[in-house]
Write a protein that holds these residues in place. Sequence first.
Motif, PDB file in Angstrom:
ATOM      1  N   THR A 106       0.839  -1.059   0.244  1.00 32.06           N
ATOM      2  CA  THR A 106       0.120  -0.167  -0.651  1.00 32.06           C
ATOM      3  C   THR A 106       1.093   0.867  -0.335  1.00 32.06           C
ATOM      4  O   THR A 106       1.988   1.106   0.024  1.00 32.06           O
ATOM      5  CB  THR A 106      -0.676   0.244   1.313  1.00 32.06           C
ATOM      6  N   GLY A 107       0.169   2.232  -0.294  1.00 28.80           N
ATOM      7  CA  GLY A 107       0.835   3.762  -0.174  1.00 28.80           C
ATOM      8  C   GLY A 107      -0.177   4.578  -0.374  1.00 28.80           C
ATOM      9  O   GLY A 107      -1.418   4.406  -1.049  1.00 28.80           O
ATOM     10  N   VAL A 108      -0.003   5.729  -0.203  1.00 23.41           N
ATOM     11  CA  VAL A 108      -0.912   7.423   0.449  1.00 23.41           C
ATOM     12  C   VAL A 108      -1.873   7.014  -1.426  1.00 23.41           C
ATOM     13  O   VAL A 108      -3.085   7.617  -1.587  1.00 23.41           O
ATOM     14  CB  VAL A 108      -0.893   7.725   0.508  1.00 23.41           C
ATOM     15  N   ASP A 109      -0.514   6.945  -2.258  1.00 25.43           N
ATOM     16  CA  ASP A 109      -0.897   6.621  -3.803  1.00 25.43           C
ATOM     17  C   ASP A 109      -2.481   5.849  -4.217  1.00 25.43           C
ATOM     18  O   ASP A 109      -3.711   6.082  -5.060  1.00 25.43           O
ATOM     19  CB  ASP A 109      -0.538   6.545  -4.461  1.00 25.43           C
ATOM     20  N   SER A 110      -2.016   4.653  -3.698  1.00 26.38           N
ATOM     21  CA  SER A 110      -2.836   3.505  -3.973  1.00 26.38           C
ATOM     22  C   SER A 110      -3.847   3.595  -3.289  1.00 26.38           C
ATOM     23  O   SER A 110      -5.125   3.215  -3.613  1.00 26.38           O
ATOM     24  CB  SER A 110      -2.261   2.128  -4.047  1.00 26.38           C
ATOM     25  N   ILE A 111      -3.890   4.064  -2.210  1.00 27.69           N
ATOM     26  CA  ILE A 111      -5.765   3.749  -1.031  1.00 27.69           C
ATOM     27  C   ILE A 111      -5.751   5.274  -1.973  1.00 27.69           C
ATOM     28  O   ILE A 111      -7.087   4.527  -1.986  1.00 27.69           O
ATOM     29  CB  ILE A 111      -4.851   4.071  -0.070  1.00 27.69           C
ATOM     30  N   SER A 112      -5.557   6.212  -2.277  1.00 29.69           N
ATOM     31  CA  SER A 112      -6.748   6.893  -2.749  1.00 29.69           C
ATOM     32  C   SER A 112      -6.642   6.443  -4.177  1.00 29.69           C
ATOM     33  O   SER A 112      -8.410   6.364  -5.160  1.00 29.69           O
ATOM     34  CB  SER A 112      -5.835   8.376  -2.732  1.00 29.69           C
ATOM     35  N   ILE A 113      -6.341   5.795  -4.789  1.00 32.25           N
ATOM     36  CA  ILE A 113      -6.689   5.151  -6.116  1.00 32.25           C
ATOM     37  C   ILE A 113      -8.281   4.180  -5.930  1.00 32.25           C
ATOM     38  O   ILE A 113      -8.674   4.191  -7.186  1.00 32.25           O
ATOM     39  CB  ILE A 113      -6.084   4.534  -6.425  1.00 32.25           C
ATOM     40  N   THR A 114      -7.021   3.230  -5.020  1.00 32.02           N
ATOM     41  CA  THR A 114      -8.080   2.603  -4.541  1.00 32.02           C
ATOM     42  C   THR A 114     -10.138   2.925  -4.233  1.00 32.02           C
ATOM     43  O   THR A 114     -10.734   2.126  -4.604  1.00 32.02           O
ATOM     44  CB  THR A 114      -7.828   1.557  -3.234  1.00 32.02           C
ATOM     45  N   TYR A 115      -9.956   3.457  -2.996  1.00 32.00           N
ATOM     46  CA  TYR A 115     -11.374   4.768  -2.997  1.00 32.00           C
ATOM     47  C   TYR A 115     -11.510   5.260  -5.007  1.00 32.00           C
ATOM     48  O   TYR A 115     -12.932   4.926  -4.670  1.00 32.00           O
ATOM     49  CB  TYR A 115     -11.564   5.472  -2.211  1.00 32.00           C
ATOM     50  N   ALA A 116     -10.874   5.759  -5.387  1.00 29.44           N
ATOM     51  CA  ALA A 116     -11.237   5.864  -7.044  1.00 29.44           C
ATOM     52  C   ALA A 116     -12.221   4.989  -7.767  1.00 29.44           C
ATOM     53  O   ALA A 116     -13.258   5.340  -8.805  1.00 29.44           O
ATOM     54  CB  ALA A 116     -10.932   6.799  -7.039  1.00 29.44           C
ATOM     55  N   LEU A 117     -11.950   3.622  -8.175  1.00 26.96           N
ATOM     56  CA  LEU A 117     -11.962   2.771  -8.848  1.00 26.96           C
ATOM     57  C   LEU A 117     -12.434   2.143  -8.092  1.00 26.96           C
ATOM     58  O   LEU A 117     -12.876   0.760  -9.130  1.00 26.96           O
ATOM     59  CB  LEU A 117     -10.407   2.823  -8.959  1.00 26.96           C
ATOM     60  N   LEU A 118     -12.130   1.577  -6.808  1.00 27.16           N
ATOM     61  CA  LEU A 118     -13.177   0.734  -6.067  1.00 27.16           C
ATOM     62  C   LEU A 118     -14.603   1.161  -5.093  1.00 27.16           C
ATOM     63  O   LEU A 118     -14.815   1.276  -6.331  1.00 27.16           O
ATOM     64  CB  LEU A 118     -12.426  -0.997  -5.722  1.00 27.16           C
ATOM     65  N   ASP A 119     -14.108   0.221  -4.155  1.00 32.13           N
ATOM     66  CA  ASP A 119     -14.962   1.463  -3.648  1.00 32.13           C
ATOM     67  C   ASP A 119     -14.567   1.652  -1.493  1.00 32.13           C
ATOM     68  O   ASP A 119     -13.490   1.400  -1.311  1.00 32.13           O
ATOM     69  CB  ASP A 119     -16.469   0.365  -3.220  1.00 32.13           C
ATOM     70  N   PRO A 120     -15.182   2.147  -0.918  1.00 34.95           N
ATOM     71  CA  PRO A 120     -14.832   2.329   0.518  1.00 34.95           C
ATOM     72  C   PRO A 120     -14.534   1.116   1.630  1.00 34.95           C
ATOM     73  O   PRO A 120     -13.588   1.251   2.254  1.00 34.95           O
ATOM     74  CB  PRO A 120     -15.944   2.883   1.064  1.00 34.95           C
ATOM     75  N   ILE A 121     -15.329  -0.272   0.997  1.00 36.62           N
ATOM     76  CA  ILE A 121     -14.896  -1.190   1.827  1.00 36.62           C
ATOM     77  C   ILE A 121     -13.541  -2.057   1.540  1.00 36.62           C
ATOM     78  O   ILE A 121     -12.514  -1.947   1.878  1.00 36.62           O
ATOM     79  CB  ILE A 121     -15.766  -2.236   1.312  1.00 36.62           C
ATOM     80  N   MET A 122     -13.455  -2.261  -0.058  1.00 37.70           N
ATOM     81  CA  MET A 122     -12.136  -2.118   0.136  1.00 37.70           C
ATOM     82  C   MET A 122     -10.840  -1.599   0.269  1.00 37.70           C
ATOM     83  O   MET A 122      -9.063  -1.275   0.175  1.00 37.70           O
ATOM     84  CB  MET A 122     -12.090  -2.053  -1.881  1.00 37.70           C
ATOM     85  N   THR A 123     -11.115   0.165  -0.148  1.00 33.43           N
ATOM     86  CA  THR A 123      -9.929   0.908   0.822  1.00 33.43           C
ATOM     87  C   THR A 123      -9.679   0.758   2.096  1.00 33.43           C
ATOM     88  O   THR A 123      -8.575   0.880   2.626  1.00 33.43           O
ATOM     89  CB  THR A 123     -10.888   2.574   0.010  1.00 33.43           C
ATOM     90  N   VAL A 124     -11.138   0.830   2.775  1.00 29.40           N
ATOM     91  CA  VAL A 124     -10.589   0.453   4.240  1.00 29.40           C
ATOM     92  C   VAL A 124      -9.656  -0.634   4.305  1.00 29.40           C
ATOM     93  O   VAL A 124      -9.017  -1.098   5.266  1.00 29.40           O
ATOM     94  CB  VAL A 124     -11.699   0.765   5.319  1.00 29.40           C
ATOM     95  N   PHE A 125     -10.511  -1.816   4.065  1.00 24.19           N
ATOM     96  CA  PHE A 125      -9.817  -3.561   3.751  1.00 24.19           C
ATOM     97  C   PHE A 125      -8.330  -3.480   3.572  1.00 24.19           C
ATOM     98  O   PHE A 125      -7.933  -4.314   4.114  1.00 24.19           O
ATOM     99  CB  PHE A 125     -10.320  -4.486   3.149  1.00 24.19           C
ATOM    100  N   ARG A 126      -8.171  -2.657   2.580  1.00 29.33           N
ATOM    101  CA  ARG A 126      -6.525  -2.879   2.277  1.00 29.33           C
ATOM    102  C   ARG A 126      -5.742  -3.062   2.467  1.00 29.33           C
ATOM    103  O   ARG A 126      -4.465  -3.817   2.820  1.00 29.33           O
ATOM    104  CB  ARG A 126      -6.569  -2.263   0.896  1.00 29.33           C
ATOM    105  N   PRO A 127      -5.725  -1.562   3.697  1.00 29.14           N
ATOM    106  CA  PRO A 127      -4.619  -1.621   4.585  1.00 29.14           C
ATOM    107  C   PRO A 127      -4.738  -2.095   5.679  1.00 29.14           C
ATOM    108  O   PRO A 127      -3.812  -2.711   6.303  1.00 29.14           O
ATOM    109  CB  PRO A 127      -4.573   0.240   4.699  1.00 29.14           C
ATOM    110  N   LEU A 128      -5.736  -2.479   6.030  1.00 31.26           N
ATOM    111  CA  LEU A 128      -5.740  -3.073   7.353  1.00 31.26           C
ATOM    112  C   LEU A 128      -5.713  -5.205   7.418  1.00 31.26           C
ATOM    113  O   LEU A 128      -4.510  -4.962   8.174  1.00 31.26           O
ATOM    114  CB  LEU A 128      -7.332  -3.517   7.606  1.00 31.26           C
ATOM    115  N   ALA A 129      -5.425  -5.461   6.183  1.00 32.87           N
ATOM    116  CA  ALA A 129      -5.171  -6.481   6.107  1.00 32.87           C
ATOM    117  C   ALA A 129      -3.610  -6.598   5.920  1.00 32.87           C
ATOM    118  O   ALA A 129      -3.268  -7.422   5.819  1.00 32.87           O
ATOM    119  CB  ALA A 129      -5.466  -6.853   4.406  1.00 32.87           C
ATOM    120  N   THR A 130      -3.063  -5.348   5.145  1.00 34.58           N
ATOM    121  CA  THR A 130      -1.335  -5.812   4.776  1.00 34.58           C
ATOM    122  C   THR A 130      -0.751  -4.989   5.981  1.00 34.58           C
ATOM    123  O   THR A 130      -0.354  -6.412   6.291  1.00 34.58           O
ATOM    124  CB  THR A 130      -1.379  -4.468   3.809  1.00 34.58           C
ATOM    125  N   LEU A 131      -1.330  -4.577   7.206  1.00 36.84           N
ATOM    126  CA  LEU A 131      -1.038  -4.347   8.183  1.00 36.84           C
ATOM    127  C   LEU A 131      -0.741  -5.782   8.976  1.00 36.84           C
ATOM    128  O   LEU A 131      -0.076  -5.644   9.725  1.00 36.84           O
ATOM    129  CB  LEU A 131      -1.864  -3.311   9.228  1.00 36.84           C
TER     130      LEU A 131
END
Length: 371
Positions: A106-131
């Motif tokens: 993840t990165g601040v750029d990929s998180i913001s693009i996740t929000y743009a291209l996917l949805d809020p669920i994936m935007t929250v889940f992605r960094p949490l799963a990474t952590l």
Amino acid sequence: MPLVDTILSALWGITLESWSLFLEMAPYLFLGFTVAGLLHIFVPEEKIIKYLGESAGKIRSSLNASLMGIPIPLCSCGVVPTALSLQKRGATKGATLSFLISTPETGVDSISITYALLDPIMTVFRPLATLITALSAGIAENFLGKEKRTVALNKTAENKIPLNNNLLMTQPTAACEDSSCSCHVPSDNTELSGSQRLKEGMKYAYVELLGDISKWLVFGIVIAGIISYAVPYEVVHTYLGGGILSMLVMLLVGIPLYICATASTPLAAAFIAKGMSPGTAFVFLLAGPATNAATITMVTKFLGKRSAVLYLTTIAVCSLIFGLVLDMIYFRLGVEAISIVGSASEILPAQVKIVFALILIPLMIYGIYKH
């Protein structure tokens, strides 16, 4: 000529799909790079190491490294020398492994693009799963590993990895053979004024970092455009619609592939739009950016075979588990991922998206030309 007309029609269709995707990404991509530039100049790198060493504890050092890596936009190649530099300065092997996993995923750029291209669920889940993935690997390494090997590693790394005061952007050696890894050595900006530091950070964000990933980002967008235009919904939905077998396929594709977190996001969005389950796409999002053949080789060489096995096993197991969990979340919520992909970006007017796209295009062209 029918064949020529067909080819031209296909090229035009792919271009339109790719342009539409880029428009959705542009404002959030711009925001992500801005934050990356600010992190670059304001994170007190010379003090970070005290939170990653043995004095921080086996669990806390891994937790700190995992949290530290999430916002930093480094790819799976560029992160290797940076992580080894951290260990050379006293970080535990577990913290090093956690940083190796959390940073490229993840990165601040990929998180913001996740929000743009996917949805809020994936935007929250992605960094949490990474952590959780990074933390699991780090804790396992610290408790199961033999930390006394660190001394030998440090001596080896000292000969292999050049010193630099900037821990976040240490110059790579064998890990990166091209300039696509966001891993250049920036100038020392500790003596600069506030405005000069801000200028340095923005130069890093919109010239160096954007230039480093531009060709891979364009590649990802074009491939996503091809998928959107040419791949029938029935094919993806039938063979990669969900389940453990589909996830195993994406895992095998993602682990050896070199792709950054930002470039992998439009591919995942295109797959979901064609009928792939969000969990299956997430396996690719988690495993793809975290590893590639060069990274695996470097981890094996500098951290040892056992650490490399732990590194790959943790990523593979967590990717599959989180993929299944994510599918269950969508099912329990009664949400059809295909119906909300890209819905977050609809809050911005089309004119705003076009403006940001037109700003980014010349910067990306310059970055590709420069590199």
